[in-house]
Enzyme design. Structure first.
Site, PDB file in Angstrom:
ATOM      1  CG  PHE A 150       4.805 -15.380 -18.832  1.00  0.00           C
ATOM      2  CD1 PHE A 150       5.763 -16.334 -19.134  1.00  0.00           C
ATOM      3  CD2 PHE A 150       5.212 -14.184 -18.258  1.00  0.00           C
ATOM      4  CE1 PHE A 150       7.114 -16.112 -18.878  1.00  0.00           C
ATOM      5  CE2 PHE A 150       6.558 -13.937 -18.000  1.00  0.00           C
ATOM      6  CZ  PHE A 150       7.507 -14.902 -18.315  1.00  0.00           C
ATOM      7  NE  ARG A 179       0.767 -19.074  -8.285  1.00  0.00           N
ATOM      8  CZ  ARG A 179      -0.466 -18.648  -8.010  1.00  0.00           C
ATOM      9  NH1 ARG A 179      -0.654 -17.389  -7.678  1.00  0.00           N
ATOM     10  NH2 ARG A 179      -1.494 -19.461  -8.037  1.00  0.00           N
ATOM     11  CB  THR A 228       3.187 -29.651 -16.617  1.00  0.00           C
ATOM     12  OG1 THR A 228       3.418 -28.269 -16.927  1.00  0.00           O
ATOM     13  CG2 THR A 228       4.400 -30.469 -16.996  1.00  0.00           C
ATOM     14  NE  ARG A 257      -6.296 -29.276 -13.887  1.00  0.00           N
ATOM     15  CZ  ARG A 257      -5.296 -29.258 -13.015  1.00  0.00           C
ATOM     16  NH1 ARG A 257      -4.107 -29.713 -13.364  1.00  0.00           N
ATOM     17  NH2 ARG A 257      -5.474 -28.788 -11.795  1.00  0.00           N
ATOM     18  CD  GLU A 283      -4.713 -36.937 -15.610  1.00  0.00           C
ATOM     19  OE1 GLU A 283      -4.894 -37.138 -14.385  1.00  0.00           O
ATOM     20  OE2 GLU A 283      -4.000 -36.025 -16.043  1.00  0.00           O
ATOM     21  CG  HIS A 324      -1.909 -35.368 -12.786  1.00  0.00           C
ATOM     22  ND1 HIS A 324      -3.193 -35.082 -13.191  1.00  0.00           N
ATOM     23  CD2 HIS A 324      -1.425 -34.212 -12.265  1.00  0.00           C
ATOM     24  CE1 HIS A 324      -3.468 -33.817 -12.927  1.00  0.00           C
ATOM     25  NE2 HIS A 324      -2.405 -33.260 -12.360  1.00  0.00           N
TER      26      HIS A 324
END
Length: 329
Positions: free
Chosen positions: A153, A155, A241, A243, A272, A290
């Site tokens: 929780f 930004r 969104t 890692r 990735e 990404h």
């Protein structure tokens, strides 16, 4: 002679111009492999290296490095062994704050895109298979009234909550999974009375959409594993969104393939740019490359901050956004 900056991958303006005004810059023509980067950092030719998330800055590299600092072109810095950098007197900087809204927009896009099967529908139209409106054609999930569970929780999670409340979602959160930390009404601020804190196990079991917003560390690596996936609702959708390695991607493929959960929207991946075998073939996924921070304004501001960090480090000043603090000699 001024400072010399090593830039592992070209960044947008005004970053390169700021660096050029402050000294000499070397921009590598392609992303370096580990051995090349380690050799460059150890050469003594550069004062600061400006890195990307793909650049691994670990203990062996830092032990031989002859640089004053590392300026990471990202808010995250899990590619850097910060403790080792501190031991070796190397300052680390990052770019926090600037990508909050852009990443929250992508989280909301993934929620909507997976719920309403946007990728499937788009492809069907492009393939010439749309035969006209039918009562039970391409049915998706309601977002309004659904439960959004936020793992973390900070930004970006708060910005996602703000958007979700606008869509009429019920928002619950666990601030620091898998552990627990009580969050006071005062700390909730604008969200007091609008969102509710629940334990991590309850978050997993209650969420219609489980959205991940945690940093990558030893506690959160594979936070979502086969055990967590098995406890999610069979019609739940996973959103990531944060890692890639926060999710056990192979376990996720199995859960999606067998119907253990209904879908997934991913902007990040465990290894990735490679995907776990079978992930790309699953129709119940929305997969993005990404792009959470990929707006012109955000990437330019990230470039400005990373350049200012690099310049401050080269000049012996504390960077505007320092990740670590080097003890005085």
């Amino acid at each position: 002679m001024g400072s010399h900056f090593l830039v592992t991958t070209a960044i947008p303006e005004p970053g390169l111009q700021l660096l050029s005004d402050a000294g000499q810059i070397t921009v590598l023509p392609e992303p370096p492999d580990y051995r090349t980067l380690a050799a460059l950092c150890a050469s003594g030719d550069y004062d600061v290296v400006l890195t990307q998330l793909r650049d691994v800055i670990d203990e062996p590299l830092l032990a031989d490095a002859r640089v004053k600092g590392v300026s990471n072109y990202a808010v995250g810095y899990n590619n850097i062994d910060v403790a080792a950098a501190t031991r070796h007197g190397i300052v680390v900087g990052n770019t926090p704050g600037v990508l909050t809204d852009a990443t929250a927009d992508i989280a909301m896009l993934l929620i909507l895109g997976t719920a309403r099967r946007v990728v499937e529908a788009d492809q069907l139209v492009r393939d010439g298979k749309f035969q006209g409106w039918e009562p039970e054609f391409m049915l998706g999930r309601d977002v309004s009234g659904a439960v959004l569970g936020l793992a973390g929780f900070g930004r970006i999670a708060r910005a996602t909550a703000r958007r979700a409340l606008g869509f009429g979602m019920e928002v619950v959160f666990a601030p620091r999974p898998p552990g627990e930390r009580p969050v006071s009404e005062e700390e909730l601020g604008e969200f007091a009375g609008k969102v509710r804190q629940v334990p991590w196990p309850e978050l997993v079991e209650r969420s219609d959409f489980l959205s991940l917003h945690v940093p990558l560390n030893d506690q959160t690596r594979h936070l979502v594993d086969d055990g967590v996936l098995s406890r999610m609702k069979p019609d739940a959708i996973l959103i990531n969104t944060a890692r890639g390695p926060v999710v056990d991607e192979a376990a996720l493929v199995d859960a999606l393939r067998t119907g253990e959960i209904a879908g997934a929207g991913l902007d990040v991946f465990e290894d990735e740019p490679r995907l776990a075998p079978g992930l790309a073939e699953l129709p119940n996924t929305v997969l993005l490359p990404h792009v959470g921070s990929a707006t012109v304004r955000v990437r330019s501001e990230m470039a400005r901050l990373s350049a200012l960090n690099a310049i401050a480090i080269a000049e012996g000043r504390t960077p505007p956004h320092a990740v670590n603090q080097i003890p005085s000699a």
